[in-house]
Design a protein around this motif. Structure first.
Motif, mmCIF file in Angstrom:
data_model
loop_
_atom_site.group_PDB
_atom_site.id
_atom_site.type_symbol
_atom_site.label_atom_id
_atom_site.label_comp_id
_atom_site.label_asym_id
_atom_site.label_seq_id
_atom_site.Cartn_x
_atom_site.Cartn_y
_atom_site.Cartn_z
ATOM 1 N N LYS A 3 0.824 -1.205 0.000
ATOM 2 C CA LYS A 3 0.000 0.000 0.000
ATOM 3 C C LYS A 3 0.861 1.259 0.000
ATOM 4 C CE LYS A 3 -4.056 -1.975 2.269
ATOM 5 N NZ LYS A 3 -4.965 -1.873 3.428
ATOM 6 N N LEU A 4 1.935 1.204 0.766
ATOM 7 C CA LEU A 4 2.820 2.378 0.807
ATOM 8 C C LEU A 4 3.467 2.634 -0.543
ATOM 9 C CD1 LEU A 4 4.523 1.797 4.286
ATOM 10 C CD2 LEU A 4 2.734 3.452 3.709
ATOM 11 N N VAL A 5 3.869 1.566 -1.224
ATOM 12 C CA VAL A 5 4.493 1.727 -2.554
ATOM 13 C C VAL A 5 3.500 2.313 -3.529
ATOM 14 C CG1 VAL A 5 5.517 0.490 -4.482
ATOM 15 C CG2 VAL A 5 6.164 -0.105 -2.147
ATOM 16 N N ARG A 6 2.245 1.785 -3.470
ATOM 17 C CA ARG A 6 1.228 2.316 -4.380
ATOM 18 C C ARG A 6 0.940 3.783 -4.107
ATOM 19 N NH1 ARG A 6 -3.105 -2.682 -4.143
ATOM 20 N NH2 ARG A 6 -1.809 -4.233 -5.249
ATOM 21 N N LEU A 7 0.864 4.129 -2.836
ATOM 22 C CA LEU A 7 0.630 5.535 -2.489
ATOM 23 C C LEU A 7 1.763 6.423 -2.971
ATOM 24 C CD1 LEU A 7 -0.783 5.164 1.145
ATOM 25 C CD2 LEU A 7 -2.033 5.838 -0.911
ATOM 26 N N ALA A 8 2.995 5.926 -2.844
ATOM 27 C CA ALA A 8 4.146 6.732 -3.298
ATOM 28 C C ALA A 8 4.112 6.940 -4.810
ATOM 29 C CB ALA A 8 5.455 6.055 -2.884
ATOM 30 N N LEU A 9 3.842 5.885 -5.559
ATOM 31 C CA LEU A 9 3.798 6.003 -7.025
ATOM 32 C C LEU A 9 2.656 6.914 -7.444
ATOM 33 C CD1 LEU A 9 4.537 2.319 -8.057
ATOM 34 C CD2 LEU A 9 6.076 4.269 -8.174
ATOM 35 N N THR A 10 1.501 6.755 -6.776
ATOM 36 C CA THR A 10 0.361 7.626 -7.119
ATOM 37 C C THR A 10 0.689 9.089 -6.857
ATOM 38 O OG1 THR A 10 -1.146 5.817 -6.562
ATOM 39 C CG2 THR A 10 -2.075 8.041 -6.680
ATOM 40 N N ALA A 11 1.361 9.343 -5.725
ATOM 41 C CA ALA A 11 1.745 10.733 -5.402
ATOM 42 C C ALA A 11 2.717 11.296 -6.433
ATOM 43 C CB ALA A 11 2.359 10.770 -4.007
ATOM 44 N N ALA A 12 3.646 10.456 -6.864
ATOM 45 C CA ALA A 12 4.624 10.920 -7.856
ATOM 46 C C ALA A 12 3.948 11.249 -9.175
ATOM 47 C CB ALA A 12 5.700 9.855 -8.051
ATOM 48 N N ILE A 13 3.026 10.360 -9.591
ATOM 49 C CA ILE A 13 2.341 10.604 -10.863
ATOM 50 C C ILE A 13 1.483 11.848 -10.787
ATOM 51 C CG2 ILE A 13 0.616 9.675 -12.440
ATOM 52 C CD1 ILE A 13 1.716 6.888 -11.749
ATOM 53 N N LEU A 14 0.765 12.003 -9.665
ATOM 54 C CA LEU A 14 -0.083 13.189 -9.501
ATOM 55 C C LEU A 14 0.764 14.468 -9.464
ATOM 56 C CD1 LEU A 14 -2.700 11.880 -6.908
ATOM 57 C CD2 LEU A 14 -3.027 12.271 -9.362
ATOM 58 N N THR A 15 1.929 14.384 -8.860
ATOM 59 C CA THR A 15 2.822 15.561 -8.815
ATOM 60 C C THR A 15 3.276 15.947 -10.212
ATOM 61 O OG1 THR A 15 3.548 14.901 -6.615
ATOM 62 C CG2 THR A 15 4.947 16.458 -7.822
ATOM 63 N N ALA A 16 3.638 14.936 -10.991
ATOM 64 C CA ALA A 16 4.090 15.230 -12.362
ATOM 65 C C ALA A 16 2.974 15.840 -13.189
ATOM 66 C CB ALA A 16 4.592 13.948 -13.022
ATOM 67 N N ILE A 17 1.765 15.252 -13.034
ATOM 68 C CA ILE A 17 0.626 15.806 -13.786
ATOM 69 C C ILE A 17 0.339 17.226 -13.357
ATOM 70 C CG2 ILE A 17 -1.842 15.543 -14.184
ATOM 71 C CD1 ILE A 17 -1.433 12.517 -13.993
ATOM 72 N N VAL A 51 13.300 14.586 -9.021
ATOM 73 C CA VAL A 51 12.615 14.870 -7.755
ATOM 74 C C VAL A 51 11.595 13.770 -7.431
ATOM 75 C CG1 VAL A 51 11.025 16.453 -6.615
ATOM 76 C CG2 VAL A 51 12.958 17.347 -7.901
ATOM 77 N N ILE A 52 10.851 13.342 -8.479
ATOM 78 C CA ILE A 52 9.858 12.282 -8.254
ATOM 79 C C ILE A 52 10.520 10.991 -7.808
ATOM 80 C CG2 ILE A 52 8.140 10.825 -9.405
ATOM 81 C CD1 ILE A 52 7.471 13.260 -11.150
ATOM 82 N N ALA A 53 11.623 10.658 -8.457
ATOM 83 C CA ALA A 53 12.340 9.416 -8.091
ATOM 84 C C ALA A 53 12.854 9.497 -6.675
ATOM 85 C CB ALA A 53 13.491 9.181 -9.075
ATOM 86 N N GLY A 54 13.333 10.705 -6.281
ATOM 87 C CA GLY A 54 13.825 10.865 -4.907
ATOM 88 C C GLY A 54 12.701 10.674 -3.893
ATOM 89 N N ALA A 55 11.532 11.241 -4.213
ATOM 90 C CA ALA A 55 10.407 11.084 -3.295
ATOM 91 C C ALA A 55 9.997 9.630 -3.157
ATOM 92 C CB ALA A 55 9.220 11.918 -3.791
ATOM 93 N N VAL A 56 9.972 8.951 -4.292
ATOM 94 C CA VAL A 56 9.627 7.523 -4.234
ATOM 95 C C VAL A 56 10.641 6.749 -3.423
ATOM 96 C CG1 VAL A 56 9.322 5.440 -5.623
ATOM 97 C CG2 VAL A 56 8.330 7.599 -6.374
ATOM 98 N N ALA A 57 11.934 7.081 -3.624
ATOM 99 C CA ALA A 57 12.977 6.366 -2.884
ATOM 100 C C ALA A 57 12.865 6.619 -1.399
ATOM 101 C CB ALA A 57 14.356 6.806 -3.405
ATOM 102 N N LEU A 58 12.608 7.886 -1.013
ATOM 103 C CA LEU A 58 12.440 8.180 0.409
ATOM 104 C C LEU A 58 11.247 7.424 0.999
ATOM 105 C CD1 LEU A 58 13.205 12.025 0.452
ATOM 106 C CD2 LEU A 58 14.636 10.177 1.341
ATOM 107 N N THR A 59 10.144 7.412 0.241
ATOM 108 C CA THR A 59 8.947 6.718 0.734
ATOM 109 C C THR A 59 9.195 5.223 0.920
ATOM 110 O OG1 THR A 59 7.569 8.336 -0.396
ATOM 111 C CG2 THR A 59 6.504 6.279 0.298
#
Length: 339
Positions: A3-17, A51-59
């Motif tokens: 769930k945490l991984v999915r939330l991180a990926l969703t946040a990254a995609i939403l940020t990019a959009i 930046v998105i990759a960094g956020a995902v990595a931190l999450t």
């Protein structure tokens, strides 16, 4: 963790959009400008994706590091999974769901109990008269070795034999009860105070014990009478009697036999086969005849039942019995000289 991984990926995609939409919203409505150098666009997009990759990595890193509550939850989950696996194995082997295992609690040790040697069952249970099956063959009693002699009663008269409750013929018992009902009815109507002296029913075990202690088998009609009324009670003057003969109970008969036995042993005579049921009347244990050996040798009545029948006739018809006639005075039965 998924769930945490999915939330991180969703946040990254939403940020990019969101970044892309904001850029488009800021662009002026003008004719398209000449395209910028591709190197700059690529650099900006590279920064965004970095930046998105960094956020995902931190999450992901935060999700991978277990916290205190998470560690406890994972441990509980592991224990639960192990219990479920064990229950599955047990159910598969036995076909039944195992009972839950209680949490063991510490128990203080207790001192070991002192072993008790078992006693044989034959000596632990006292035989009762009703538990002994009646036998047709009587066993001759022997003097009781452990019985304490009564004053004036020799040890030879303190017999102790097998206690056997013998069955009574239903026909004889019905005949004896019929005569007693006649006597009871007359006393209840004419001599209520004497009627009140009739003893309670006796017990078969008590009769059997008296037989064992005298070495005599009481005839059926005598035993049936004792089971109807075990002697008399109350003041001696108010007790039911026929003539001068008192109606005795089981213990009185036994005690009288012991006294007679002591006299015979003192004279060197054999033990008597007569059962003293009254002052003078006796029942022969061998023949069942009612006799008065101190008055005359021949029988007076052929049986104890015949004696009760004559007594009931004397009360109902006013006939004399034993030379006496029944009268009533103050609610009490009295016998007067018939002459």
């Amino acid at each position: 963790m998924l769930k945490l991984v999915r939330l991180a990926l969703t946040a990254a995609i939403l940020t990019a959009i969101g970044v892309r939409l904001r850029r488009r919203a800021r662009m002026p409505v003008q004719p398209p400008a000449p395209p910028a150098p591709r190197a700059a666009g690529r650099t900006r997009m590279g920064l965004v994706w970095a930046v998105i990759a960094g956020a995902v990595a931190l999450t992901l890193g935060a999700a991978m590091v277990p916290t205190g509550p998470q560690a406890v939850s994972e441990a509980r989950a592991a224990v639960y999974q192990a219990q479920q696996s064990a229950m599955t194995v047990v159910m598969g082997a036995t076909g039944k769901s195992p009972a839950p295992t209680p949490t063991p609690t510490p128990v203080e040790p207790t001192p070991a109990a002192t072993p008790v040697e078992p006693t044989p069952e034959a000596t632990a249970v006292a035989p009762t008269a009703s538990a002994v099956a009646p036998t047709a063959t009587a066993v001759a009693p022997t003097p009781a070795a452990t019985a304490s002699a009564l004053p004036g009663i020799p040890a030879a008269c303190m017999l102790s034999g097998p206690v056997t409750v013998r069955p009574i013929s239903p026909r004889v018992r019905a005949a004896v009860n019929r005569q007693w009902r006649r006597i009871e009815r007359w006393l209840r109507e004419h001599a209520p105070r004497t009627y009140a002296s009739l003893g309670a029913p006796g017990r078969a075990g008590t009769v059997a014990l008296a037989e064992a202690q005298t070495g005599l088998e009481f005839p059926d009609d005598l035993r049936a009478s004792l089971l109807r009324h075990n002697g008399m009670s109350g003041p001696l003057a108010a007790r039911f009697s026929f003539g001068e003969e008192q109606v005795r109970g089981v213990r009185e008969i036994r005690d009288q036999w012991r006294e007679d036995c002591a006299l015979r042993v003192g004279r060197g005579d054999p033990m008597s086969r007569l059962i003293r049921v009254g002052t003078l009347t006796e029942v022969d244990a061998d023949t069942g005849h009612v006799v008065a050996s101190m008055v005359r040798p021949e029988p007076i009545w052929p049986s104890y039942h015949a004696m009760l029948r004559d007594l009931a006739d004397a009360l109902e018809q006013g006939r004399p019995v034993f030379g006496a006639r029944a009268t009533v005075k103050g609610g009490l039965l009295r016998w007067s000289d018939a002459r």
